[in-house]
Design a protein around this motif. Structure first.
Motif, PDB file in Angstrom:
ATOM      1  N   GLY A   1     -72.001  11.004 -69.502  1.00 51.50           N
ATOM      2  CA  GLY A   1     -72.855  12.148 -69.820  1.00 51.50           C
ATOM      3  C   GLY A   1     -72.084  13.219 -70.551  1.00 51.50           C
ATOM      4  N   ILE A   2     -72.793  14.293 -70.888  1.00 54.70           N
ATOM      5  CA  ILE A   2     -72.207  15.356 -71.703  1.00 54.70           C
ATOM      6  C   ILE A   2     -72.496  16.707 -71.070  1.00 54.70           C
ATOM      7  CG2 ILE A   2     -74.243  15.546 -73.180  1.00 54.70           C
ATOM      8  CD1 ILE A   2     -72.372  16.173 -75.506  1.00 54.70           C
ATOM      9  N   PHE A   3     -71.518  17.590 -71.180  1.00 55.52           N
ATOM     10  CA  PHE A   3     -71.685  18.994 -70.778  1.00 55.52           C
ATOM     11  C   PHE A   3     -71.580  19.835 -72.044  1.00 55.52           C
ATOM     12  CE2 PHE A   3     -70.118  23.170 -69.617  1.00 55.52           C
ATOM     13  CZ  PHE A   3     -70.873  23.502 -68.508  1.00 55.52           C
ATOM     14  N   SER A   4     -72.649  20.579 -72.346  1.00 54.87           N
ATOM     15  CA  SER A   4     -72.686  21.398 -73.568  1.00 54.87           C
ATOM     16  C   SER A   4     -72.812  22.865 -73.203  1.00 54.87           C
ATOM     17  CB  SER A   4     -73.867  20.984 -74.458  1.00 54.87           C
ATOM     18  OG  SER A   4     -73.733  19.643 -74.882  1.00 54.87           O
TER      19      SER A   4
ATOM     20  N   CYS B   1     -55.481  13.181 -81.210  1.00 55.17           N
ATOM     21  CA  CYS B   1     -56.452  12.774 -82.226  1.00 55.17           C
ATOM     22  C   CYS B   1     -57.820  12.565 -81.591  1.00 55.17           C
ATOM     23  CB  CYS B   1     -55.995  11.504 -82.930  1.00 55.17           C
ATOM     24  SG  CYS B   1     -55.788  10.112 -81.800  1.00 55.17           S
ATOM     25  N   SER B   2     -58.829  12.399 -82.428  1.00 57.78           N
ATOM     26  CA  SER B   2     -60.196  12.190 -81.955  1.00 57.78           C
ATOM     27  C   SER B   2     -60.520  10.700 -81.942  1.00 57.78           C
ATOM     28  CB  SER B   2     -61.183  12.927 -82.860  1.00 57.78           C
ATOM     29  OG  SER B   2     -61.178  12.360 -84.160  1.00 57.78           O
ATOM     30  N   LEU B   3     -61.654  10.351 -81.326  1.00 57.13           N
ATOM     31  CA  LEU B   3     -62.090   8.962 -81.306  1.00 57.13           C
ATOM     32  C   LEU B   3     -62.397   8.459 -82.719  1.00 57.13           C
ATOM     33  CD1 LEU B   3     -64.485   9.074 -78.216  1.00 57.13           C
ATOM     34  CD2 LEU B   3     -62.168   8.114 -78.314  1.00 57.13           C
ATOM     35  N   SER B   4     -62.987   9.319 -83.528  1.00 52.68           N
ATOM     36  CA  SER B   4     -63.312   8.922 -84.904  1.00 52.68           C
ATOM     37  C   SER B   4     -62.051   8.628 -85.702  1.00 52.68           C
ATOM     38  CB  SER B   4     -64.127  10.019 -85.594  1.00 52.68           C
ATOM     39  OG  SER B   4     -65.366  10.210 -84.948  1.00 52.68           O
TER      40      SER B   4
ATOM     41  N   VAL C   1     -69.712  14.599 -79.957  1.00 53.40           N
ATOM     42  CA  VAL C   1     -71.002  14.419 -79.292  1.00 53.40           C
ATOM     43  C   VAL C   1     -71.867  13.347 -79.953  1.00 53.40           C
ATOM     44  CG1 VAL C   1     -71.110  16.706 -78.269  1.00 53.40           C
ATOM     45  CG2 VAL C   1     -71.896  16.391 -80.607  1.00 53.40           C
ATOM     46  N   GLU C   2     -71.876  13.257 -81.254  1.00 55.00           N
ATOM     47  CA  GLU C   2     -72.700  12.263 -81.938  1.00 55.00           C
ATOM     48  C   GLU C   2     -71.886  10.978 -82.069  1.00 55.00           C
ATOM     49  OE1 GLU C   2     -74.122  13.899 -85.570  1.00 55.00           O
ATOM     50  OE2 GLU C   2     -75.257  15.507 -84.606  1.00 55.00           O
ATOM     51  N   LEU C   3     -71.925  10.180 -81.006  1.00 54.90           N
ATOM     52  CA  LEU C   3     -71.068   8.996 -80.909  1.00 54.90           C
ATOM     53  C   LEU C   3     -71.870   7.727 -81.208  1.00 54.90           C
ATOM     54  CD1 LEU C   3     -69.117   9.941 -77.668  1.00 54.90           C
ATOM     55  CD2 LEU C   3     -68.479  10.377 -80.043  1.00 54.90           C
TER      56      LEU C   3
ATOM     57  N   PHE D   1     -68.843  24.660 -77.065  1.00 52.72           N
ATOM     58  CA  PHE D   1     -68.059  23.435 -76.938  1.00 52.72           C
ATOM     59  C   PHE D   1     -68.907  22.367 -76.271  1.00 52.72           C
ATOM     60  CE2 PHE D   1     -67.425  25.817 -73.055  1.00 52.72           C
ATOM     61  CZ  PHE D   1     -67.493  24.856 -72.051  1.00 52.72           C
ATOM     62  N   ASN D   2     -68.470  21.131 -76.424  1.00 58.47           N
ATOM     63  CA  ASN D   2     -69.104  19.977 -75.796  1.00 58.47           C
ATOM     64  C   ASN D   2     -68.020  19.110 -75.177  1.00 58.47           C
ATOM     65  OD1 ASN D   2     -72.032  20.232 -76.947  1.00 58.47           O
ATOM     66  ND2 ASN D   2     -70.714  20.370 -78.737  1.00 58.47           N
ATOM     67  N   ILE D   3     -68.322  18.543 -74.013  1.00 57.31           N
ATOM     68  CA  ILE D   3     -67.392  17.623 -73.359  1.00 57.31           C
ATOM     69  C   ILE D   3     -68.181  16.379 -72.950  1.00 57.31           C
ATOM     70  CG2 ILE D   3     -65.780  17.252 -71.472  1.00 57.31           C
ATOM     71  CD1 ILE D   3     -65.288  20.214 -71.344  1.00 57.31           C
TER      72      ILE D   3
END
Length: 238
Positions: free
Chosen positions: A155-158, A214-217, A127-129, A109-111
């Motif tokens: 930032g991101i936590f993967s 829902c997601s950002l996309s 993650v690919e924003l 997962f990614n946050i």
């Protein structure tokens, strides 16, 4: 003791003056004094009987090598078997005693975090924003806190952190390191309101997030999702 012509010629090429048979040496070991006198006697006899050519004896008997044992032949054809025969027992580990490596399956997962100085945190599993994704998040934050506050951390936590299947990176380990990451972010800015898009709230349920299904996309391309989002955020403004 008589010698044939071929014997004399053979030892002449070898440079041998005197030839003694094995019984003569055995007698020398049993009785040194007698052997010494016997040696002189044999030398005298040989010199008397020999022709002008040097005294020689019969060529050494060529012995036929004994057959190679079957076990040796098998070891020569199988180096691994030979190694097992000569290796010390302390270095041979039975296969049954080897402890199998047991690791829990690692979740993936990614946050993505946006942590604002006002205490508003926004997270997403994408993650690919693109810049449009980040602008949408900033607009959500401005709606909740006003436009004067800026993010203290993006930032991101993967997970998993390492591509190592033999290392335990199961759910408990993932929760442990995610909690450490959250504790570090809390030192930058204390979380007062957590907005979680898509399924990113799965690992942060103890922080009572406001879950946006829902997601950002999806928000970028669906007006109905945007309307539902504004209505959901109205009671959560700071």
């Amino acid at each position: 003791m008589s010698f044939s012509h071929s014997q004399l010629t053979y030892l002449d090429h070898l440079g041998i003056d005197v030839w003694l048979t094995r019984p003569a040496f055995e007698q020398d070991v049993a009785a040194p004094v007698q052997a010494a006198s016997g040696l002189e006697q044999v030398r005298s006899e040989l010199l008397a009987k020999a022709s002008p050519a040097p005294i020689i004896a019969a060529p050494p008997t060529i012995q036929t090598p004994s057959p190679v044992p079957a076990q040796v032949r098998e070891a020569a054809g199988n180096p691994a078997a030979r190694l097992a025969q000569i290796a010390p027992e302390s270095f041979v580990t039975p296969a049954s005693t080897a402890a199998p490596v047991s690791t829990a399956p690692a979740p993936r997962f990614n946050i993505q975090f946006w942590c604002y100085s006002s205490g508003v945190w926004i997270i997403s599993g994408e993650v690919e924003l693109s810049p449009q994704h980040h602008m949408l998040v900033h607009n959500v934050a401005h709606f909740l806190q006003g436009k004067k506050r800026k993010p203290r951390h993006v930032g991101i936590f993967s997970w998993p952190m390492l591509d190592a299947p033999n290392i335990d990176q199961g759910g408990e380990i993932a929760s442990k390191y995610l909690k450490q990451h959250i504790d570090q972010l809390q030192k930058l800015t204390k979380c007062k309101k957590l907005i979680a898009f898509d399924e990113s709230s799965t690992w942060l349920t103890d922080m009572s997030p406001v879950v946006v299904p829902c997601s950002l996309s999806e928000l970028l391309v669906n007006i109905d999702h945007k309307k539902a989002l504004w209505q959901q955020l109205l009671p959560n403004q700071l």
